[in-house]
Write an enzyme that holds these catalytic residues in place. Structure first.
Site, PDB file in Angstrom:
ATOM      1  N   LYS A   7       0.830  -1.217   0.000  1.00 54.34           N
ATOM      2  CA  LYS A   7       0.000   0.000   0.000  1.00 54.34           C
ATOM      3  C   LYS A   7       0.866   1.270   0.000  1.00 54.34           C
ATOM      4  CE  LYS A   7      -0.877   0.373   4.992  1.00 54.34           C
ATOM      5  NZ  LYS A   7      -1.898   0.480   6.035  1.00 54.34           N
ATOM      6  N   ASP A   8       2.177   1.147   0.299  1.00 53.58           N
ATOM      7  CA  ASP A   8       3.079   2.305   0.246  1.00 53.58           C
ATOM      8  C   ASP A   8       3.646   2.540  -1.149  1.00 53.58           C
ATOM      9  OD1 ASP A   8       2.814   2.660   2.989  1.00 53.58           O
ATOM     10  OD2 ASP A   8       4.609   1.502   3.473  1.00 53.58           O
ATOM     11  N   ARG A  23      -8.648   7.982   4.611  1.00 55.52           N
ATOM     12  CA  ARG A  23      -9.566   6.890   4.244  1.00 55.52           C
ATOM     13  C   ARG A  23     -10.291   6.362   5.473  1.00 55.52           C
ATOM     14  NH1 ARG A  23      -8.956   1.716   5.352  1.00 55.52           N
ATOM     15  NH2 ARG A  23      -6.790   1.999   5.942  1.00 55.52           N
ATOM     16  N   ARG A  24      -9.526   6.109   6.540  1.00 53.13           N
ATOM     17  CA  ARG A  24     -10.153   5.603   7.771  1.00 53.13           C
ATOM     18  C   ARG A  24     -11.069   6.658   8.384  1.00 53.13           C
ATOM     19  NH1 ARG A  24      -4.437   3.071   9.636  1.00 53.13           N
ATOM     20  NH2 ARG A  24      -4.691   0.961   8.797  1.00 53.13           N
ATOM     21  N   ARG A  57       1.418   4.294  18.638  1.00 49.42           N
ATOM     22  CA  ARG A  57      -0.033   4.484  18.486  1.00 49.42           C
ATOM     23  C   ARG A  57      -0.811   3.777  19.591  1.00 49.42           C
ATOM     24  NH1 ARG A  57      -1.289   5.070  12.094  1.00 49.42           N
ATOM     25  NH2 ARG A  57       0.702   5.953  11.502  1.00 49.42           N
ATOM     26  N   ARG A  97       0.605  10.125  14.002  1.00 50.11           N
ATOM     27  CA  ARG A  97       1.682   9.450  13.291  1.00 50.11           C
ATOM     28  C   ARG A  97       2.352   8.496  14.263  1.00 50.11           C
ATOM     29  NH1 ARG A  97       5.166  11.251   9.194  1.00 50.11           N
ATOM     30  NH2 ARG A  97       5.708   9.079   9.341  1.00 50.11           N
ATOM     31  N   CYS A 129      -1.821   7.516  -1.782  1.00 49.57           N
ATOM     32  CA  CYS A 129      -2.247   6.823  -0.555  1.00 49.57           C
ATOM     33  C   CYS A 129      -2.729   7.796   0.504  1.00 49.57           C
ATOM     34  CB  CYS A 129      -1.140   5.930  -0.010  1.00 49.57           C
ATOM     35  SG  CYS A 129       0.137   6.784   0.899  1.00 49.57           S
TER      36      CYS A 129
END
Length: 328
Positions: A81-82, A129-130, A157, A151, A249
């Site tokens: 996805k990166d 997106r989230r 996190r 981040r 992305c």
């Protein structure tokens, strides 16, 4: 004379090292050659800015690709996805191994799930997106939440929840699974896998990309043994959708292609692939969410066609007007 060790370029994060370690083990078994991990720091690892501000796609990839092109490493492992959707002309995407769980998970205080978040809960994520999908889900289910941009690596996190600074954070299930520390890391916290009906993952989420020089035909052929054709077809359709929506992305796009089996039971034949896509405003007030189903792609071009078809339908429904993050 023994063959030289293969040098595998990897980011230094715990997750990247774990992912690269899995691939290194597989390559050792396949080729009988020694594989050395070469740690490379990328701009995405050192910048404190939010991903959308520093360019989204590619910030974790450029330094690894530079090392490949300079001959400092023989191959590199990325989170798919990166990876920018356009293929680099001098590099080969030699393998996309079998995908891990593509879903997102909500990490919250013990016993708390998405549906039982307290009123006004602060939910951390660095992903538009989230944010778009969580806010849309909250609106449609009578929940009040505040999405907070964050981040940092997985430990950082999860730490926000542990310290009580946030009520929950959203992470990729694959990342938690790959570092194998779900229990140790989340311990007394609750891990709630989010249904893809509520939150579609990022295109390619849960999949890895193994790149090497396109000119190194022997290595391309050796690494191709790690490729999973179903995963490649699925993520090609997802990433084509992303590219056709002209989104990086950092844009609020979710996509998932999954295989539909013909009938119940373990012996059923896989006959179709369903591709679902979503794009929305980060406040969740507007979403365009559609799906399409077709025969399982047997070629790159068929997978691309599936992605393009859904992108065209989404654009016709107004998706282009929701891609505000492109201007960043």
């Amino acid at each position: 004379m023994t063959e030289k060790a293969l040098r595998l370029g990897t980011r230094r994060s715990k997750l990247a090292m774990a992912q690269s370690g899995h691939v290194a083990d597989a390559v050792r078994q396949l080729t009988g050659r020694t594989v050395e991990l070469v740690e490379i720091t990328t701009y995405g690892d050192t910048s404190r800015e939010h991903l959308a501000q520093i360019g989204g796609t590619g910030v974790f990839v450029a330094a690894l690709r530079d090392a490949l092109l300079a001959g400092e490493v023989d191959f590199a492992v990325h989170s798919l996805k990166d990876l920018p959707t356009a293929q680099h002309p001098d590099l080969a995407l030699a393998a996309i191994p079998k995908r891990e769980d593509p879903r997102d998970v909500l990490v919250a205080r013990e016993g708390v799930t998405l549906d039982t978040l307290p009123a006004g809960a602060r939910v951390g994520t660095g992903s538009p997106r989230r944010m778009a999908q969580l806010n849309a889900y909250a609106r449609s289910h009578g929940l009040t939440i505040e999405t907070v941009p964050i981040r940092g690596n997985i430990d950082t996190r999860v730490g926000y929840v542990r310290k009580g600074e946030l009520d929950a954070v959203v992470l990729a299930a694959a990342g938690l699974n790959r570092i194998g520390g779900t229990e140790e890391l989340t311990g007394s916290l609750s891990v709630d896998p989010l249904s893809v009906d509520a939150v579609l993952p990022a295109p390619g989420q849960g999949a890895l990309a193994v790149e090497c020089l396109a000119s190194n035909a022997d290595l391309v052929a050796a690494l191709a043994e790690l490729d999973d054709p179903y995963t490649r077809a699925a993520v090609t359709a997802e990433r084509t959708l992303l590219a056709a929506l002209e989104a990086g992305c950092s844009a609020p796009v979710g996509a998932l292609a999954d295989l539909l089996a013909d009938g119940p039971g373990p012996e059923q034949a896989v006959t179709e692939m369903r591709l679902r896509g979503v794009v929305g405003t980060t406040d969740g007030s507007t979403l365009v969410q559609l799906s399409t189903t077709g025969p399982v792609p047997t070629s790159h071009d068929e997978a691309v066609a599936l992605g393009r078809e859904l992108a065209d339908e989404m654009l016709a429904k107004g998706a282009a007007g929701l891609m505000g993050e492109r201007a960043l």
